[in-house]
Design an enzyme around this catalytic site. Structure first.
Site, short mmCIF file in Angstrom:
data_model
loop_
_atom_site.label_atom_id
_atom_site.label_comp_id
_atom_site.label_asym_id
_atom_site.label_seq_id
_atom_site.Cartn_x
_atom_site.Cartn_y
_atom_site.Cartn_z
N HIS A 58 13.00 58.57 -96.19
CA HIS A 58 13.50 58.46 -97.56
C HIS A 58 15.14 58.93 -97.51
O HIS A 58 15.34 59.59 -96.52
CB HIS A 58 12.39 59.36 -98.45
CG HIS A 58 12.56 60.82 -98.16
ND1 HIS A 58 11.35 61.59 -97.56
CD2 HIS A 58 13.45 62.08 -98.07
CE1 HIS A 58 11.36 62.69 -97.28
NE2 HIS A 58 12.60 63.09 -97.61
C1 T46 Z 1 12.86 65.98 -96.97
C2 T46 Z 1 12.27 66.25 -95.57
C3 T46 Z 1 13.24 66.80 -94.68
C4 T46 Z 1 5.87 69.22 -103.00
O1 T46 Z 1 5.06 69.09 -103.57
N1 T46 Z 1 6.90 70.15 -102.88
C5 T46 Z 1 7.95 70.29 -101.84
O2 T46 Z 1 8.60 71.09 -102.16
C6 T46 Z 1 7.85 69.31 -100.91
C7 T46 Z 1 8.76 69.42 -99.77
C8 T46 Z 1 6.74 68.39 -100.91
N2 T46 Z 1 5.79 68.37 -101.87
C9 T46 Z 1 4.90 67.26 -101.67
C10 T46 Z 1 5.24 65.89 -102.07
C11 T46 Z 1 4.31 65.20 -101.22
O3 T46 Z 1 3.29 64.90 -102.25
O4 T46 Z 1 4.22 67.25 -100.42
C12 T46 Z 1 4.07 66.18 -100.03
C13 T46 Z 1 4.86 65.77 -98.85
O5 T46 Z 1 6.11 65.38 -99.32
P1 T46 Z 1 7.03 64.66 -98.42
O6 T46 Z 1 6.36 63.19 -98.04
O7 T46 Z 1 8.09 64.21 -99.15
O8 T46 Z 1 7.20 65.10 -96.87
P2 T46 Z 1 8.32 64.82 -95.97
O9 T46 Z 1 8.01 65.69 -94.57
O10 T46 Z 1 8.50 63.52 -95.54
O11 T46 Z 1 10.04 65.24 -96.61
C14 T46 Z 1 10.08 66.64 -96.67
C15 T46 Z 1 10.63 66.76 -97.90
O12 T46 Z 1 9.79 66.47 -99.10
C16 T46 Z 1 11.90 66.04 -98.37
O13 T46 Z 1 12.83 66.54 -99.23
O14 T46 Z 1 14.11 65.69 -96.88
O15 T46 Z 1 10.97 67.04 -95.62
#
Ligand code: T46
Length: 143
Positions: A58
């Protein structure tokens, strides 16, 4: 793997480190000094034992972040819509500034990887661009 950052809105960050000999090491990150924004959120990613694990995929519209692999190693794929590259994070005192409008993918995690992320804002799903087509449209429209 690239030692030099060529994509927009990213650069390596070196943190202040104080080695205390047999008593270990302290590494410090301060707002606006080592980290070029006010830190409003901290999160960390771990339990990365599966070799197929891949995260990210993303970009962010406004969020700025700093990524540090404080244990183990991982690879960060970066794509600004024109240039693509991959960088390795594998030392706790060196990280990556990940600015706006950068498609990023985290993968090739070591079993013991802990990825610490400092973020400029609280979690806001509307700041995410989660489709690559939407990303290219978004940056294309801003040109
Ligand atoms: C990024 C990369 C480096 C939350 O509820 N709060 C939070 O602060 C975060 C980080 C995530 N979430 C929830 C949202 C999703 O339902 O946790 C779940 C997994 O998040 P995501 O798929 O976005 O995780 P990554 O590892 O793909 O991305 C993360 C960060 O979300 C993003 O901002 O830049 O790490």
């Amino acid at each position: 793997m690239d030692d030099e950052i060529i994509v927009k809105n990213a650069r390596f960050i070196k943190l202040k480190t104080i080695a205390d000999g047999i008593d270990g090491t302290i590494t410090v990150a301060e707002n606006f000094k080592h980290i070029p924004f006010e830190i409003k959120r901290v999160y960390y990613i771990y339990n990365l034992g599966n070799q197929k694990a891949a995260r990210g995929k993303h970009a962010h519209k406004k969020l700025e972040q700093a990524l540090f692999c404080i244990n183990g190693r991982c690879e960060i794929g970066l794509d600004d819509g024109e240039n693509q590259q991959a960088v390795i994070l594998d030392t706790p005192d060196s990280g990556l500034y990940l600015g706006i409008e950068l498609w990023h993918t985290m993968k090739e995690f070591s079993d013991n990887c802990i990825l610490l992320v400092l973020a400029s804002d609280v979690y806001n799903e509307s700041d995410y661009i989660r489709s690559y087509d939407d990303f290219t449209d978004y940056i294309g429209k801003k040109k």
